[in-house]
Motif scaffolding. Structure first.
Motif, PDB file in Angstrom:
ATOM      1  N   UNK A 154      69.830 -13.163  69.186  1.00 32.85           N
ATOM      2  CA  UNK A 154      69.779 -11.979  70.053  1.00 32.85           C
ATOM      3  C   UNK A 154      70.441 -12.260  71.401  1.00 32.85           C
ATOM      4  N   UNK A 155      70.265 -13.439  71.924  1.00 29.42           N
ATOM      5  CA  UNK A 155      70.990 -13.839  73.132  1.00 29.42           C
ATOM      6  C   UNK A 155      72.494 -13.854  72.849  1.00 29.42           C
ATOM      7  N   UNK A 156      72.864 -14.431  71.713  1.00 34.02           N
ATOM      8  CA  UNK A 156      74.275 -14.531  71.351  1.00 34.02           C
ATOM      9  C   UNK A 156      74.896 -13.157  71.128  1.00 34.02           C
ATOM     10  N   UNK A 157      74.114 -12.214  70.658  1.00 35.57           N
ATOM     11  CA  UNK A 157      74.592 -10.842  70.482  1.00 35.57           C
ATOM     12  C   UNK A 157      74.939 -10.233  71.841  1.00 35.57           C
ATOM     13  N   UNK A 158      74.107 -10.484  72.831  1.00 34.74           N
ATOM     14  CA  UNK A 158      74.391  -9.992  74.182  1.00 34.74           C
ATOM     15  C   UNK A 158      75.612 -10.698  74.781  1.00 34.74           C
ATOM     16  N   UNK A 159      75.762 -11.978  74.490  1.00 35.04           N
ATOM     17  CA  UNK A 159      76.956 -12.711  74.922  1.00 35.04           C
ATOM     18  C   UNK A 159      78.192 -12.048  74.338  1.00 35.04           C
ATOM     19  N   UNK A 160      78.148 -11.739  73.042  1.00 36.76           N
ATOM     20  CA  UNK A 160      79.289 -11.110  72.371  1.00 36.76           C
ATOM     21  C   UNK A 160      79.586  -9.741  72.976  1.00 36.76           C
ATOM     22  N   UNK A 161      78.550  -8.981  73.291  1.00 36.44           N
ATOM     23  CA  UNK A 161      78.755  -7.672  73.911  1.00 36.44           C
ATOM     24  C   UNK A 161      79.445  -7.822  75.265  1.00 36.44           C
TER      25      UNK A 161
END
Length: 80
Positions: free
Chosen positions: A50-57
């Motif tokens: 979920x952190x990585x998803x925000x990084x990608x965004x």
């Protein structure tokens, strides 16, 4: 194995299939429902996805694919 870079495509896929705009929790739900198996097989990423998803965004914002939110948390993620 899944990487943060893969998540950029997942975000775009989600937003395109949902009218171009969704709240982060809805994108996370989509990713989990669509890619749970891949996430479970991704090693440590399972615990940080979920952190990585925000990084990608954020990277998609830097490249102009997502609209900027200017630090606000009360805006959905939206394709440019």
């Amino acid at each position: 194995m899944v990487t943060r870079e893969d998540m950029k495509g997942w975000i775009i896929e989600c937003l395109q299939s949902r009218g171009g705009s969704r709240w982060p929790k809805d994108v996370a739900r989509y990713v989990w429902e669509s890619y749970e198996k891949e996430l479970r097989l991704s090693g440590d990423l399972l615990y940080t996805w979920q952190y990585d998803l925000r990084w990608a965004a954020q990277r998609l914002r830097y490249s102009g694919i997502l609209k900027p939110v200017n630090g606000r948390r009360d805006l959905p993620w939206e394709l440019s």
